[in-house]
Motif scaffolding. Sequence first.
Motif, PDB file in Angstrom:
ATOM      1  N   PRO A  16      20.101  30.330   3.124  1.00  0.00           N
ATOM      2  CA  PRO A  16      19.267  29.942   4.264  1.00  0.00           C
ATOM      3  C   PRO A  16      18.872  28.468   4.274  1.00  0.00           C
ATOM      4  O   PRO A  16      18.726  27.833   3.225  1.00  0.00           O
ATOM      5  CB  PRO A  16      18.026  30.818   4.080  1.00  0.00           C
ATOM      6  CG  PRO A  16      17.920  31.001   2.599  1.00  0.00           C
ATOM      7  CD  PRO A  16      19.338  31.046   2.090  1.00  0.00           C
ATOM      8  N   LYS A  17      18.706  27.945   5.460  1.00  0.00           N
ATOM      9  CA  LYS A  17      18.188  26.592   5.669  1.00  0.00           C
ATOM     10  C   LYS A  17      17.115  26.673   6.751  1.00  0.00           C
ATOM     11  O   LYS A  17      17.385  27.084   7.883  1.00  0.00           O
ATOM     12  CB  LYS A  17      19.310  25.641   6.102  1.00  0.00           C
ATOM     13  CG  LYS A  17      18.818  24.221   6.385  1.00  0.00           C
ATOM     14  CD  LYS A  17      19.951  23.338   6.867  1.00  0.00           C
ATOM     15  CE  LYS A  17      19.440  21.933   7.218  1.00  0.00           C
ATOM     16  NZ  LYS A  17      20.552  21.073   7.739  1.00  0.00           N
ATOM     17  N   VAL A  18      15.901  26.282   6.411  1.00  0.00           N
ATOM     18  CA  VAL A  18      14.782  26.380   7.345  1.00  0.00           C
ATOM     19  C   VAL A  18      14.919  25.322   8.436  1.00  0.00           C
ATOM     20  O   VAL A  18      15.252  24.163   8.162  1.00  0.00           O
ATOM     21  CB  VAL A  18      13.445  26.199   6.606  1.00  0.00           C
ATOM     22  CG1 VAL A  18      12.276  26.363   7.573  1.00  0.00           C
ATOM     23  CG2 VAL A  18      13.321  27.203   5.473  1.00  0.00           C
ATOM     24  N   ALA A  70      14.964  30.274  16.545  1.00  0.00           N
ATOM     25  CA  ALA A  70      15.452  30.329  15.171  1.00  0.00           C
ATOM     26  C   ALA A  70      14.383  29.861  14.190  1.00  0.00           C
ATOM     27  O   ALA A  70      13.711  28.850  14.422  1.00  0.00           O
ATOM     28  CB  ALA A  70      16.697  29.478  15.023  1.00  0.00           C
ATOM     29  N   LEU A  71      14.237  30.607  13.090  1.00  0.00           N
ATOM     30  CA  LEU A  71      13.351  30.205  11.996  1.00  0.00           C
ATOM     31  C   LEU A  71      14.162  29.586  10.857  1.00  0.00           C
ATOM     32  O   LEU A  71      13.723  28.637  10.227  1.00  0.00           O
ATOM     33  CB  LEU A  71      12.575  31.417  11.468  1.00  0.00           C
ATOM     34  CG  LEU A  71      11.607  32.076  12.454  1.00  0.00           C
ATOM     35  CD1 LEU A  71      10.929  33.275  11.791  1.00  0.00           C
ATOM     36  CD2 LEU A  71      10.568  31.099  12.952  1.00  0.00           C
ATOM     37  N   PHE A  72      15.324  30.145  10.599  1.00  0.00           N
ATOM     38  CA  PHE A  72      16.239  29.570   9.612  1.00  0.00           C
ATOM     39  C   PHE A  72      17.666  29.902  10.030  1.00  0.00           C
ATOM     40  O   PHE A  72      17.898  30.759  10.897  1.00  0.00           O
ATOM     41  CB  PHE A  72      15.953  30.047   8.178  1.00  0.00           C
ATOM     42  CG  PHE A  72      15.880  31.548   8.019  1.00  0.00           C
ATOM     43  CD1 PHE A  72      17.031  32.306   7.802  1.00  0.00           C
ATOM     44  CD2 PHE A  72      14.662  32.211   8.057  1.00  0.00           C
ATOM     45  CE1 PHE A  72      16.971  33.679   7.641  1.00  0.00           C
ATOM     46  CE2 PHE A  72      14.596  33.594   7.899  1.00  0.00           C
ATOM     47  CZ  PHE A  72      15.753  34.323   7.688  1.00  0.00           C
ATOM     48  N   VAL A  73      18.622  29.188   9.428  1.00  0.00           N
ATOM     49  CA  VAL A  73      20.035  29.387   9.751  1.00  0.00           C
ATOM     50  C   VAL A  73      20.810  29.555   8.454  1.00  0.00           C
ATOM     51  O   VAL A  73      20.294  29.315   7.367  1.00  0.00           O
ATOM     52  CB  VAL A  73      20.606  28.192  10.549  1.00  0.00           C
ATOM     53  CG1 VAL A  73      19.864  28.007  11.858  1.00  0.00           C
ATOM     54  CG2 VAL A  73      20.558  26.903   9.716  1.00  0.00           C
ATOM     55  N   PRO A 126      25.799  26.897  10.344  1.00  0.00           N
ATOM     56  CA  PRO A 126      24.523  26.652  11.043  1.00  0.00           C
ATOM     57  C   PRO A 126      24.412  27.340  12.395  1.00  0.00           C
ATOM     58  O   PRO A 126      23.297  27.510  12.908  1.00  0.00           O
ATOM     59  CB  PRO A 126      24.517  25.120  11.211  1.00  0.00           C
ATOM     60  CG  PRO A 126      25.439  24.611  10.162  1.00  0.00           C
ATOM     61  CD  PRO A 126      26.505  25.655  10.014  1.00  0.00           C
ATOM     62  N   GLU A 127      25.533  27.731  12.977  1.00  0.00           N
ATOM     63  CA  GLU A 127      25.476  28.425  14.263  1.00  0.00           C
ATOM     64  C   GLU A 127      24.932  29.848  14.123  1.00  0.00           C
ATOM     65  O   GLU A 127      24.548  30.476  15.111  1.00  0.00           O
ATOM     66  CB  GLU A 127      26.853  28.457  14.929  1.00  0.00           C
ATOM     67  CG  GLU A 127      27.932  29.220  14.184  1.00  0.00           C
ATOM     68  CD  GLU A 127      28.708  28.368  13.189  1.00  0.00           C
ATOM     69  OE1 GLU A 127      29.899  28.661  12.973  1.00  0.00           O
ATOM     70  OE2 GLU A 127      28.130  27.419  12.629  1.00  0.00           O
ATOM     71  N   VAL A 128      24.900  30.369  12.879  1.00  0.00           N
ATOM     72  CA  VAL A 128      24.331  31.699  12.629  1.00  0.00           C
ATOM     73  C   VAL A 128      22.827  31.540  12.413  1.00  0.00           C
ATOM     74  O   VAL A 128      22.377  31.120  11.354  1.00  0.00           O
ATOM     75  CB  VAL A 128      24.987  32.376  11.409  1.00  0.00           C
ATOM     76  CG1 VAL A 128      24.368  33.765  11.185  1.00  0.00           C
ATOM     77  CG2 VAL A 128      26.487  32.502  11.600  1.00  0.00           C
ATOM     78  N   LYS A 129      22.057  31.879  13.433  1.00  0.00           N
ATOM     79  CA  LYS A 129      20.603  31.709  13.403  1.00  0.00           C
ATOM     80  C   LYS A 129      19.913  33.047  13.159  1.00  0.00           C
ATOM     81  O   LYS A 129      20.494  34.109  13.392  1.00  0.00           O
ATOM     82  CB  LYS A 129      20.125  31.116  14.740  1.00  0.00           C
ATOM     83  CG  LYS A 129      20.852  29.854  15.167  1.00  0.00           C
ATOM     84  CD  LYS A 129      20.497  29.486  16.599  1.00  0.00           C
ATOM     85  CE  LYS A 129      21.315  28.304  17.089  1.00  0.00           C
ATOM     86  NZ  LYS A 129      21.048  27.993  18.512  1.00  0.00           N
ATOM     87  N   PHE A 130      18.665  32.977  12.721  1.00  0.00           N
ATOM     88  CA  PHE A 130      17.861  34.180  12.512  1.00  0.00           C
ATOM     89  C   PHE A 130      16.557  33.999  13.275  1.00  0.00           C
ATOM     90  O   PHE A 130      15.770  33.100  12.991  1.00  0.00           O
ATOM     91  CB  PHE A 130      17.632  34.427  11.024  1.00  0.00           C
ATOM     92  CG  PHE A 130      18.906  34.786  10.307  1.00  0.00           C
ATOM     93  CD1 PHE A 130      19.267  36.103  10.142  1.00  0.00           C
ATOM     94  CD2 PHE A 130      19.776  33.792   9.858  1.00  0.00           C
ATOM     95  CE1 PHE A 130      20.464  36.442   9.516  1.00  0.00           C
ATOM     96  CE2 PHE A 130      20.962  34.118   9.235  1.00  0.00           C
ATOM     97  CZ  PHE A 130      21.315  35.447   9.058  1.00  0.00           C
ATOM     98  N   ALA A 131      16.366  34.862  14.268  1.00  0.00           N
ATOM     99  CA  ALA A 131      15.322  34.672  15.269  1.00  0.00           C
ATOM    100  C   ALA A 131      13.956  35.161  14.806  1.00  0.00           C
ATOM    101  O   ALA A 131      13.838  36.125  14.040  1.00  0.00           O
ATOM    102  CB  ALA A 131      15.713  35.389  16.553  1.00  0.00           C
ATOM    103  N   SER A 132      12.937  34.506  15.319  1.00  0.00           N
ATOM    104  CA  SER A 132      11.566  34.952  15.102  1.00  0.00           C
ATOM    105  C   SER A 132      11.330  36.235  15.887  1.00  0.00           C
ATOM    106  O   SER A 132      11.715  36.333  17.054  1.00  0.00           O
ATOM    107  CB  SER A 132      10.574  33.879  15.568  1.00  0.00           C
ATOM    108  OG  SER A 132       9.252  34.369  15.531  1.00  0.00           O
ATOM    109  N   PRO A 133      10.695  37.249  15.279  1.00  0.00           N
ATOM    110  CA  PRO A 133      10.450  38.504  16.003  1.00  0.00           C
ATOM    111  C   PRO A 133       9.331  38.388  17.026  1.00  0.00           C
ATOM    112  O   PRO A 133       9.226  39.226  17.925  1.00  0.00           O
ATOM    113  CB  PRO A 133      10.077  39.482  14.881  1.00  0.00           C
ATOM    114  CG  PRO A 133       9.515  38.620  13.805  1.00  0.00           C
ATOM    115  CD  PRO A 133      10.265  37.322  13.870  1.00  0.00           C
ATOM    116  N   VAL A 134       8.496  37.344  16.891  1.00  0.00           N
ATOM    117  CA  VAL A 134       7.331  37.187  17.780  1.00  0.00           C
ATOM    118  C   VAL A 134       7.177  35.721  18.167  1.00  0.00           C
ATOM    119  O   VAL A 134       7.746  34.824  17.529  1.00  0.00           O
ATOM    120  CB  VAL A 134       6.036  37.673  17.092  1.00  0.00           C
ATOM    121  CG1 VAL A 134       6.081  39.171  16.837  1.00  0.00           C
ATOM    122  CG2 VAL A 134       5.786  36.913  15.784  1.00  0.00           C
ATOM    123  N   SER A 135       6.387  35.499  19.211  1.00  0.00           N
ATOM    124  CA  SER A 135       5.996  34.127  19.542  1.00  0.00           C
ATOM    125  C   SER A 135       4.674  33.827  18.853  1.00  0.00           C
ATOM    126  O   SER A 135       3.830  34.705  18.676  1.00  0.00           O
ATOM    127  CB  SER A 135       5.850  33.965  21.055  1.00  0.00           C
ATOM    128  OG  SER A 135       4.763  34.732  21.552  1.00  0.00           O
TER     129      SER A 135
END
Length: 450
Positions: free
Chosen positions: A44-46, A59-62, A67-76
Amino acid sequence: MANVIKLRKGLDINLKGKATGKVMTVKTSGEYAMVPEDFIGLVPKVVVKEGDKVLAGDALFVNKKFPEVKFASPVSGTVTAVVRGDRRKLLCVKVKADAKQEFRDFNVKKVEALDGKMVVETLLNAGLFGYINQLPYAVSATPDVSPKSIFVSAFRDMPLAADFNVELEGKEEEFQTGLTALSKVAKTFLDISPKQNAGPLASMKNVEVTVFDGPCPAGNVGVQVNHLDPVNKGEVVWTVDPTTVIFIGRLFLHGKVELERVIALAGSEMKTPCFVKVMTGQPLSDVLDGQLGDCTHVRLINGNPLTGRRCTTEGYVGGHTSEITAIPEGDDNDEMLGWIMPRLGEFSANRSYFSWLMGKAKEYVLDARIKGGERHMIMSGEYDSVFPMDIYAEYLIKAILTGNIDKMEQLGIYEVAPEDFALAEFVDSSKLELQRIVREGLDMLRKENA
C-alpha cells in the motif's frame, strides 16, 4: 438446468452458534478504518494525510506497484489517523464519518452497453478493483493481466459461515448487475449449493451456473476452479466474493461506492448469534456491543474458525469479512485422562470418540486448542480424505517445505489457495500449520516469477 458436480471428499463440522433470524442493525461510533492487510499481496501507498476531507469512494491508499488500483473510503468525513507499525508498515487509515454522508459520483452506467475494458476502468476509478482476487498465488488481482475466466462462489460451507441467501434478499438486481459487468470481462461461473438451486441464484443470467453437491470444502472457490477450469502456468483466473459482486452492481446502478454488507455473528461464545448490517471498516467494538461477556478465555476470529484471522474488539470489519466468530480459547480446560477419556460431547474426524453415534445433527462446542504438538509429517493419506481436488496434497506440502519450485509447479500449486488446506490442517495428526506453509509457498513462487 444447472450442471451438478457431486463431491465425496470433505468433512462437515457442525458447530454450535450458527447465526439465525432477521438482520439486525448495530450502533456506530462514527469512526471507520480501511486495513491494507485485508487485501493479500498488496503493497500500500497512502494518498491522503491527516485532516483531509474525503467523500465515500475517494481513494485512501493505492497499490504501490499498480497505482491505478485504488482502495476507496467507505464513508465521507475527515481522515483522523494514518496508523503505522514496525518499519512504517501501514496498519490502517482511519476516517471520522460526517453526520450526513456524501458520495463521489461515478455516474450511472448501462452495463449492457459496456465492454470489458470499460468495466475494468470503472472498477479501478471507484476503488473496487482491489476486492477481486486471482489465482495463481491467491492475491488481490492486478489489471496488467486479463483473466481467462471469473469465478463467484455463493456457496459458503465452512463452519459457522454466513448464509449468503440472507444478504442477497432484496439485492437480487444489484447482484445480477454485478454478474453482468463481470461477464463483460471474461466467461463467468456462478457456483451454488443444492439448497440454493431452488432460489433466485439458479436463474441468474450471463453466467454459467453450477451446483456443487458435497461436504465442506465444496464451497471453496479453489475447489470449483479445479473442477471447472483449472489454472495452468501463465494463466490467470479471477475469484470474486459474492458480496463484492453486490458492491459492483451498486456502482453501476447508482453511480456510487456503497460498502454496506451483512455479516454473521456466530460461535458458542456469542450471546445472541445473528446477522447484522455493517459497513466495511466499522469497528468490531461497535459490531460486538453486548455480544461478549468475559473475553479472558475467548478466541475472537475475523472470519470462520478454520480460515479466519485472530483479532480483538479493537479490529475492524475487513474487506472480505462475512462473519465474526467467537469460540472458547480452551486454555482453562483441565481434562481428566486427556484424549483417552471416552466422551460424547467432543467432535472427532476419525471416530475416536463415541460422539459419532449421536448423528450429524449434533452441534459441537470446539475450542482453539490444537491438542498436541508439531511432529514429523506422516504420509497417512489424511489430507486426501478431506481434499476434493485432483492434487496430491501431501506431496505438494513436502515440495513447499523443501523449496522445490519445479515440484510445486508439477503438483498444482497454481490452482490452490491457503483456505483449500483448512480442513487438511484440522485433521492433520502432525499439527502442521498447512495454511501458513501454503501461503509461504505461493509467496515464494510469486517472487521467483516476478
